[in-house]
Motif scaffolding. Structure first.
Motif, mmCIF file in Angstrom:
data_model
loop_
_atom_site.group_PDB
_atom_site.id
_atom_site.type_symbol
_atom_site.label_atom_id
_atom_site.label_comp_id
_atom_site.label_asym_id
_atom_site.label_seq_id
_atom_site.Cartn_x
_atom_site.Cartn_y
_atom_site.Cartn_z
ATOM 1 N N ALA A 55 -41.865 45.385 -60.832
ATOM 2 C CA ALA A 55 -42.145 44.055 -60.273
ATOM 3 C C ALA A 55 -42.932 44.145 -58.962
ATOM 4 O O ALA A 55 -43.201 43.133 -58.323
ATOM 5 C CB ALA A 55 -40.838 43.303 -60.046
ATOM 6 N N PRO A 105 -29.084 34.283 -66.636
ATOM 7 C CA PRO A 105 -29.292 33.448 -65.454
ATOM 8 C C PRO A 105 -28.523 34.026 -64.261
ATOM 9 O O PRO A 105 -27.387 34.476 -64.403
ATOM 10 C CB PRO A 105 -28.726 32.087 -65.867
ATOM 11 C CG PRO A 105 -28.779 32.098 -67.367
ATOM 12 C CD PRO A 105 -28.542 33.525 -67.768
ATOM 13 N N GLU A 146 -37.285 38.176 -51.977
ATOM 14 C CA GLU A 146 -37.960 39.001 -52.976
ATOM 15 C C GLU A 146 -37.030 39.261 -54.164
ATOM 16 O O GLU A 146 -37.451 39.228 -55.314
ATOM 17 C CB GLU A 146 -38.425 40.320 -52.359
ATOM 18 C CG GLU A 146 -39.300 41.104 -53.282
ATOM 19 C CD GLU A 146 -40.221 42.077 -52.574
ATOM 20 O OE1 GLU A 146 -41.293 42.345 -53.137
ATOM 21 O OE2 GLU A 146 -39.883 42.573 -51.488
ATOM 22 N N ALA A 166 -36.980 36.229 -56.305
ATOM 23 C CA ALA A 166 -38.242 36.097 -57.043
ATOM 24 C C ALA A 166 -38.286 37.058 -58.230
ATOM 25 O O ALA A 166 -38.663 36.662 -59.340
ATOM 26 C CB ALA A 166 -39.432 36.347 -56.106
ATOM 27 N N LEU A 180 -35.840 38.349 -59.882
ATOM 28 C CA LEU A 180 -34.843 37.967 -60.886
ATOM 29 C C LEU A 180 -35.050 36.568 -61.459
ATOM 30 O O LEU A 180 -34.334 36.176 -62.373
ATOM 31 C CB LEU A 180 -33.435 38.049 -60.275
ATOM 32 C CG LEU A 180 -32.973 39.459 -59.914
ATOM 33 C CD1 LEU A 180 -31.769 39.395 -58.999
ATOM 34 C CD2 LEU A 180 -32.671 40.246 -61.168
ATOM 35 N N LYS A 181 -35.997 35.823 -60.878
ATOM 36 C CA LYS A 181 -36.180 34.413 -61.262
ATOM 37 C C LYS A 181 -34.840 33.686 -61.144
ATOM 38 O O LYS A 181 -34.431 32.909 -62.021
ATOM 39 C CB LYS A 181 -36.752 34.286 -62.668
ATOM 40 C CG LYS A 181 -38.143 34.895 -62.802
ATOM 41 C CD LYS A 181 -38.672 34.851 -64.210
ATOM 42 C CE LYS A 181 -40.053 35.383 -64.381
ATOM 43 N NZ LYS A 181 -40.266 36.760 -64.007
ATOM 44 N N ALA A 182 -34.150 33.993 -60.055
ATOM 45 C CA ALA A 182 -32.801 33.469 -59.818
ATOM 46 C C ALA A 182 -32.869 32.129 -59.099
ATOM 47 O O ALA A 182 -33.920 31.710 -58.620
ATOM 48 C CB ALA A 182 -32.006 34.465 -58.975
ATOM 49 N N ILE A 183 -31.721 31.494 -59.030
ATOM 50 C CA ILE A 183 -31.572 30.291 -58.213
ATOM 51 C C ILE A 183 -30.709 30.654 -57.014
ATOM 52 O O ILE A 183 -30.016 31.672 -57.020
ATOM 53 C CB ILE A 183 -30.925 29.123 -58.999
ATOM 54 C CG1 ILE A 183 -29.515 29.489 -59.481
ATOM 55 C CG2 ILE A 183 -31.815 28.699 -60.153
ATOM 56 C CD1 ILE A 183 -28.725 28.317 -60.043
#
Length: 157
Positions: free
Chosen positions: A14, A113, A143, A146, A148-151
């Motif tokens: 990544a 998620p 970072e 980002a 992990l495309k986490a919330i």
């Protein structure tokens, strides 16, 4: 100890900026994150533990400071669910492909998620499990989120 794990490979793929650190893992420690913080001589509030849970029966990953506990009610709300519970260790190992004490949110067998405790976002750098016992990665929480495309949401009690 190998410093190349699925977690570190995922971070490298990544193009994340991170540092790998090792510490003396104590298999008898009551709280692994607290023991990691003590070994690394840093505040437990910046050593984040990776927990696996279920919201409405579906697996989720929860990243919180090692000195805090997850509120199941807040966790369910973060994922717009009705109920949440902690995953059994054997199930967490099966879902992530990691062993308990070495579960990282990065490079899990199947992406699920992920939520980061909102408080953790205030730190410049945090430490997280690097995919094996005694291995931590240090990076910015922004970072990590980002990659992990986490919330990010308040999920601690």
């Amino acid at each position: 100890m190998s410093k190349s794990t699925r977690a570190t490979l995922a971070l490298a793929a990544a193009k994340a900026t991170f540092e790998v650190l090792t510490y003396d893992y104590d298999p008898d420690a009551d709280k692994i994150g607290m023991q990691a913080a003590e070994s690394l001589r840093v505040s437990p509030s910046i050593v984040l533990k990776t927990l696996m849970a279920e919201v409405d029966g579906k697996p989720v990953c929860v990243v919180v400071p090692s000195d805090r506990e997850v509120s199941m009610k807040k966790l369910a709300a973060a994922f717009k669910g009705k109920s949440a519970n902690m995953m059994k260790p054997a199930n967490a190992e099966k879902v992530t492909g990691y062993v308990v004490g070495g579960i990282s949110p990065f490079g899990q067998k199947k992406a699920v998620p992920t939520v980061f405790e909102a408080e953790a976002m205030a730190h410049e750098l945090v430490y997280m499990n690097g995919g094996q016992r005694g291995l931590q990665v240090k990076l910015s929480p922004a970072e990590a989120v980002a990659v992990l495309k986490a919330i990010s949401a308040p999920v601690v009690a």
